[in-house]
Scaffold this active site. Structure first.
Site, PDB file in Angstrom:
ATOM      1  N   ARG A 257       6.318   4.522  -6.804  1.00 29.71           N
ATOM      2  CA  ARG A 257       6.751   4.522  -5.556  1.00 29.71           C
ATOM      3  C   ARG A 257       6.401   3.091  -5.028  1.00 29.71           C
ATOM      4  O   ARG A 257       5.359   2.661  -4.461  1.00 29.71           O
ATOM      5  CB  ARG A 257       5.765   5.509  -4.658  1.00 29.71           C
ATOM      6  CG  ARG A 257       6.389   6.030  -3.208  1.00 29.71           C
ATOM      7  CD  ARG A 257       4.925   6.607  -2.482  1.00 29.71           C
ATOM      8  NE  ARG A 257       4.180   5.533  -2.079  1.00 29.71           N
ATOM      9  CZ  ARG A 257       2.974   5.996  -1.759  1.00 29.71           C
ATOM     10  NH1 ARG A 257       2.413   7.387  -2.170  1.00 29.71           N
ATOM     11  NH2 ARG A 257       2.033   5.176  -1.298  1.00 29.71           N
ATOM     12  N   HIS A 261       4.003   5.917   1.261  1.00 30.64           N
ATOM     13  CA  HIS A 261       4.356   7.420   1.112  1.00 30.64           C
ATOM     14  C   HIS A 261       5.404   7.870   2.270  1.00 30.64           C
ATOM     15  O   HIS A 261       6.375   8.327   1.801  1.00 30.64           O
ATOM     16  CB  HIS A 261       2.950   8.186   1.554  1.00 30.64           C
ATOM     17  CG  HIS A 261       3.413   9.852   1.268  1.00 30.64           C
ATOM     18  ND1 HIS A 261       3.754  10.281   0.297  1.00 30.64           N
ATOM     19  CD2 HIS A 261       3.169  10.785   2.444  1.00 30.64           C
ATOM     20  CE1 HIS A 261       3.898  11.493   0.471  1.00 30.64           C
ATOM     21  NE2 HIS A 261       3.570  11.908   1.615  1.00 30.64           N
ATOM     22  N   TYR A 270      -4.763   1.329   0.466  1.00 34.18           N
ATOM     23  CA  TYR A 270      -5.487   1.824  -0.815  1.00 34.18           C
ATOM     24  C   TYR A 270      -4.918   1.462  -2.181  1.00 34.18           C
ATOM     25  O   TYR A 270      -5.279   1.690  -3.046  1.00 34.18           O
ATOM     26  CB  TYR A 270      -5.010   3.336  -0.586  1.00 34.18           C
ATOM     27  CG  TYR A 270      -3.839   3.881  -0.554  1.00 34.18           C
ATOM     28  CD1 TYR A 270      -2.853   4.113  -1.411  1.00 34.18           C
ATOM     29  CD2 TYR A 270      -3.402   4.300   0.836  1.00 34.18           C
ATOM     30  CE1 TYR A 270      -1.545   4.410  -1.158  1.00 34.18           C
ATOM     31  CE2 TYR A 270      -2.324   4.841   1.198  1.00 34.18           C
ATOM     32  CZ  TYR A 270      -1.294   4.697   0.046  1.00 34.18           C
ATOM     33  OH  TYR A 270      -0.012   5.251   0.310  1.00 34.18           O
TER      34      TYR A 270
END
Length: 366
Positions: A257, A261, A270
């Site tokens: 990815r 998100h 993160y």
């Protein structure tokens, strides 16, 4: 009938390395420009759509949006291999699949703009709308596949899920019933390594997510999700098996990815920046473009022309989206009950009056 040739091994398939160079001998069907140029063009269009959607969201013209950056090959190849009579049961990153399956780009913008008309375009035919709840689409796919099997229709159902979704009970129940009933369904895991902020390493200790197929007694395979050639082989064979009545397949496609998100997320909090930098070296669009250049099937002039054409296609779709009149307030209340109960009818009338006042420029103090 069970696929008696399957003995439980998890095969991994790759034909192109990160730079687009062949890994070993390329299959004979890999020669020529078809379908590779078409795949590449659709992947570029998907990335242009993604870029524009994020821009519209940042300027308040779309709602929260889930990027497909890094998954273009998976979406495009899967959709192109499906037949018109097959059924797509998508999740919230399958924008390119929906475009290829006939959904107007303006309708996709409409959906992400929060308008439910974007979930009901006539061009969707039997395809289902996006599933946002995690993993529910897998059971929906089994329901559709059951209907096809009972009717004796030799068509396939394809559904996709993220790596994190494979930890949900819905997913495990779906692959179990698909195996028990030998349903014509293909499950594809877009293993993009992150379930929002949870890395793959903390989601499941199994060496591969494809191994979850073994407990359901169905075929499980791994494929390089950034390699369009490998995807073409693995997903094409899975769809053929489904149509031929040879049962379901679970395909784990390894990707990454490259985006947050969603536009409501900040992955820098993160995700290590070095990891993202390395992932960009393996991404699918550049990989296929490099291979096409090596084969003399693509060049810089065609690249520039197609980039310009796709930008215009997207801009035209944006203009169509922005020109769409808003829904009637009645649409908020339609299709909830066969006969509208008195209380809801009263709410509908109050909403109509409120909208009328706002359209006349008045202020509403309720």
């Amino acid at each position: 009938m069970h696929d008696i040739s399957y003995q439980g091994e998890i095969r991994f398939t790759r034909y192109l390395d990160a730079e687009g160079n062949p890994v070993g001998h390329m299959p004979d069907w890999g020669c020529g420009d078809s379908p590779w140029v078409d795949y590449y063009q659709q992947m570029v269009l998907a990335r242009q759509f993604d870029t524009k959607a994020i821009s519209l969201q940042r300027t308040g013209q779309l709602g929260t949006y889930a990027s497909l950056l890094g998954a273009e090959a998976l979406d495009v190849v899967s959709a192109k291999l499906m037949q018109a009579e097959d059924v797509l049961v998508p999740y919230y990153r399958n924008h390119a699949m929906q475009m290829i399956r006939g959904m107007p780009i303006s309708q996709l913008f409409l959906y992400w703009g929060g308008d439910e008309r974007g979930s009901a375009a006539a061009e969707m035919r039997r395809d289902l709308p996006n599933a946002v709840p995690i993993a529910t689409q897998c059971l929906h796919a089994c329901g559709v596949a059951t209907a096809l099997k009972l009717r004796g229709q030799h068509q396939a159902v394809l559904t996709m899920i993220g790596d994190g979704g494979t930890s949900k009970g819905d997913f495990l129940e779906a692959i179990n019933v698909a195996g028990a009933w030998q349903l014509p369904v293909v499950f594809i895991i877009n293993n993009n390594q992150w379930a929002i902020s949870v890395p793959r390493s903390k989601q499941c200790i199994a060496p591969t997510l494809a191994q979850k197929a073994l407990g359901a007694g169905i075929r499980g395979e791994q494929v390089d999700g950034n390699d369009a050639v490998a995807l073409h082989e693995v997903i094409g064979q899975a769809l053929e098996r489904a149509r031929a009545g040879k049962g379901p397949t679970l395909v784990e496609a390894l990707s990454y990815r490259l985006s947050d998100h969603t536009t409501a997320d900040d992955a820098t909090r993160y995700r290590p920046s070095e990891e993202l930098k390395e992932a960009w070296k393996r991404e699918p669009v550049a990989r296929l473009r490099n291979w096409l250049h090596q084969q003399g099937l693509w060049d810089e002039a065609r690249e520039q022309a197609w980039q310009a054409e796709t930008r215009q296609l997207i801009e035209t779709a944006v203009e169509a989206y922005q020109a769409m009149p808003p829904q009637s307030v009645d649409e908020l209340y339609n299709n909830l009950y066969a006969e509208c109960p008195p209380g809801l009818a009263e709410q509908r009338e109050q909403t109509r009056l409120k909208q009328a006042r706002m359209q006349q420029g008045g202020q509403d103090h309720e």
